[in-house]
Design a protein around this motif. Structure first.
Motif, PDB file in Angstrom:
ATOM      1  N   VAL A  12      58.184  57.393   2.809  1.00  0.00           N
ATOM      2  CA  VAL A  12      59.652  57.320   2.737  1.00  0.00           C
ATOM      3  C   VAL A  12      60.090  55.886   2.985  1.00  0.00           C
ATOM      4  O   VAL A  12      59.756  55.295   4.021  1.00  0.00           O
ATOM      5  N   LEU A  13      60.821  55.302   2.048  1.00  0.00           N
ATOM      6  CA  LEU A  13      61.339  53.943   2.243  1.00  0.00           C
ATOM      7  C   LEU A  13      62.823  54.026   2.620  1.00  0.00           C
ATOM      8  O   LEU A  13      63.617  54.639   1.897  1.00  0.00           O
ATOM      9  N   VAL A  14      63.175  53.431   3.758  1.00  0.00           N
ATOM     10  CA  VAL A  14      64.566  53.450   4.231  1.00  0.00           C
ATOM     11  C   VAL A  14      65.072  52.019   4.318  1.00  0.00           C
ATOM     12  O   VAL A  14      64.504  51.191   5.041  1.00  0.00           O
ATOM     13  N   THR A  15      66.154  51.706   3.608  1.00  0.00           N
ATOM     14  CA  THR A  15      66.741  50.365   3.734  1.00  0.00           C
ATOM     15  C   THR A  15      67.806  50.389   4.836  1.00  0.00           C
ATOM     16  O   THR A  15      68.420  51.418   5.107  1.00  0.00           O
ATOM     17  N   GLY A  16      67.996  49.219   5.464  1.00  0.00           N
ATOM     18  CA  GLY A  16      68.935  49.171   6.588  1.00  0.00           C
ATOM     19  C   GLY A  16      68.432  50.033   7.730  1.00  0.00           C
ATOM     20  O   GLY A  16      69.206  50.717   8.400  1.00  0.00           O
ATOM     21  N   ALA A  17      67.114  49.959   7.974  1.00  0.00           N
ATOM     22  CA  ALA A  17      66.468  50.905   8.902  1.00  0.00           C
ATOM     23  C   ALA A  17      66.484  50.441  10.350  1.00  0.00           C
ATOM     24  O   ALA A  17      66.116  51.199  11.245  1.00  0.00           O
ATOM     25  N   ALA A  18      66.919  49.213  10.614  1.00  0.00           N
ATOM     26  CA  ALA A  18      66.749  48.646  11.964  1.00  0.00           C
ATOM     27  C   ALA A  18      67.686  49.236  13.003  1.00  0.00           C
ATOM     28  O   ALA A  18      67.418  49.139  14.202  1.00  0.00           O
ATOM     29  N   GLN A  19      68.782  49.815  12.573  1.00  0.00           N
ATOM     30  CA  GLN A  19      69.764  50.291  13.551  1.00  0.00           C
ATOM     31  C   GLN A  19      70.641  51.365  12.908  1.00  0.00           C
ATOM     32  O   GLN A  19      70.509  51.661  11.702  1.00  0.00           O
ATOM     33  N   GLY A  20      71.527  51.930  13.725  1.00  0.00           N
ATOM     34  CA  GLY A  20      72.540  52.844  13.201  1.00  0.00           C
ATOM     35  C   GLY A  20      71.956  54.050  12.476  1.00  0.00           C
ATOM     36  O   GLY A  20      70.971  54.652  12.909  1.00  0.00           O
ATOM     37  N   ILE A  21      72.575  54.393  11.366  1.00  0.00           N
ATOM     38  CA  ILE A  21      72.204  55.595  10.617  1.00  0.00           C
ATOM     39  C   ILE A  21      70.770  55.490  10.084  1.00  0.00           C
ATOM     40  O   ILE A  21      69.999  56.444  10.143  1.00  0.00           O
ATOM     41  N   GLY A  22      70.406  54.301   9.582  1.00  0.00           N
ATOM     42  CA  GLY A  22      69.062  54.114   9.018  1.00  0.00           C
ATOM     43  C   GLY A  22      67.975  54.314  10.053  1.00  0.00           C
ATOM     44  O   GLY A  22      66.910  54.885   9.770  1.00  0.00           O
ATOM     45  N   LYS A  23      68.233  53.850  11.264  1.00  0.00           N
ATOM     46  CA  LYS A  23      67.270  54.045  12.356  1.00  0.00           C
ATOM     47  C   LYS A  23      67.081  55.538  12.640  1.00  0.00           C
ATOM     48  O   LYS A  23      65.958  56.028  12.744  1.00  0.00           O
ATOM     49  N   SER A  24      68.187  56.264  12.760  1.00  0.00           N
ATOM     50  CA  SER A  24      68.093  57.707  13.055  1.00  0.00           C
ATOM     51  C   SER A  24      67.389  58.460  11.930  1.00  0.00           C
ATOM     52  O   SER A  24      66.591  59.368  12.188  1.00  0.00           O
ATOM     53  N   ILE A  25      67.694  58.085  10.695  1.00  0.00           N
ATOM     54  CA  ILE A  25      67.030  58.747   9.556  1.00  0.00           C
ATOM     55  C   ILE A  25      65.523  58.479   9.613  1.00  0.00           C
ATOM     56  O   ILE A  25      64.697  59.377   9.408  1.00  0.00           O
ATOM     57  N   SER A  26      65.162  57.242   9.919  1.00  0.00           N
ATOM     58  CA  SER A  26      63.738  56.874   9.961  1.00  0.00           C
ATOM     59  C   SER A  26      63.005  57.679  11.021  1.00  0.00           C
ATOM     60  O   SER A  26      61.906  58.205  10.773  1.00  0.00           O
TER      61      SER A  26
END
Ligand SMILES: NC(=O)c1ccc[n+]([C@@H]2O[C@H](COP(=O)([O-])OP(=O)(O)OC[C@H]3O[C@@H](n4cnc5c(N)ncnc54)[C@H](O)[C@@H]3O)[C@@H](O)[C@H]2O)c1
Length: 256
Positions: A12-26
């Motif tokens: 799974v590739l998640v962009t904007g993964a470092a914080q916020g929504i992207g972090k939680s999704i990751s």
């Protein structure tokens, strides 16, 4: 058919993964067994290292890739490294985004172009490259665009953002129609207000009045957005493509 959420053996590739929504999704994907490729700006490397450790703790795994997704050469290099290392990307979460507000009569070309470059252009080309090199050859894939309820409403002083998120919904429908023959499902998720750095410039009173506009009378936490994304990427959503899911505490049905 076995009903449930399981992302073992999924990349799974998640962009904007470092914080916020992207972090939680990751972390959500990692907790269900996925290997998560965290993509964010170099300045956020330390935050991504922490997510790599958390992913490990919750039973999945993650690797970080420092990449400005508006930089085409940097994206190409990253995707080439991913191809070499993993050979595939099963799920793409186009989540990175910026929110630059201001009175329209004062709005700068720079803010318009940057909003468009990150929120629209980069998501389109990330999707086309991953579809071309990974998903079409594999005969399957899932893509999520992180849009916003701002795509539905006329939000004062947020024209560039609203246009970018409405574009995202159009992209979702058009790519879903174009790529259904490859078994690539393309869907969007529309959060309302979520407590992240993106909206940190709003004062507490404004946030509270915004929260009252949602029937659930609160804004979301980043974790509130995860379930909709996981569902749309799972086998439970095998007959769903081209939709947007409002994960908005009922905001959209509440009117003005
Ligand atoms: N927070 C909200 O209220 C809200 C509401 C609706 C939709 N959204 C959308 O959800 C998504 C995530 O937002 P968030 O609230 O978690 O924001 P955030 O600011 O907390 O996180 C966004 C992430 O995207 C990364 N990013 C920005 N530009 C990038 C680039 N060029 N290359 C790589 N990474 C880049 C940032 O470094 C950051 O880590 C965005 O698309 C946003 O528009 C947020």
């Amino acid at each position: 058919m076995k009903y449930g959420l399981d992302f073992h053996n999924k990349i799974v590739l998640v962009t904007g993964a470092a914080q916020g929504i992207g972090k939680s999704i990751s972390i959500g994907f990692a907790s269900l067994g996925a290997t998560v490729l965290l993509v964010d700006l170099e300045q956020n490397e330390r935050r991504m290292v922490e997510i790599v450790n958390t992913a490990d703790d919750v039973g999945g795994c993650a690797e970080l890739f420092c990449c400005d997704i508006t930089n085409d050469a940097s994206v190409d290099k990253m995707l080439s490294d991913i191809k070499h290392q993993y050979g595939r990307v099963d799920i793409l979460i186009n989540n990175a985004g910026i929110y630059r507000t201001g009175p329209s009569v004062e709005y700068s070309y720079e803010n318009w172009d940057r909003t468009s470059a990150i929120n629209v252009r980069s998501h389109f080309f990330m999707s086309t490259k991953i579809a071309k090199h990974f998903m079409i050859p594999a005969g399957r894939g899932r893509i999520i665009f992180m849009s916003s309820t701002a795509a539905h409403f006329g939000v004062p002083e947020a024209v560039a953002y609203g246009v970018s998120k409405a574009s995202t919904l159009q992209m979702t429908k058009a790519l879903a129609a174009e790529w259904a023959k490859y078994n690539i499902h393309v869907n969007a998720v529309n959060p309302f207000f979520v407590a992240t750095d993106l909206i940190a410039f709003f004062d507490e009173k404004t946030v509270e009045s915004i929260a009252q506009k949602s029937p659930l009378k609160r804004i979301a936490n980043p974790e509130d957005i995860v379930g909709g994304v996981l569902f749309l990427c799972s086998d439970l959503a095998n007959y769903i493509t081209g939709v947007h899911l409002d994960v908005d505490g009922g905001r959209t049905i509440a009117g003005s």
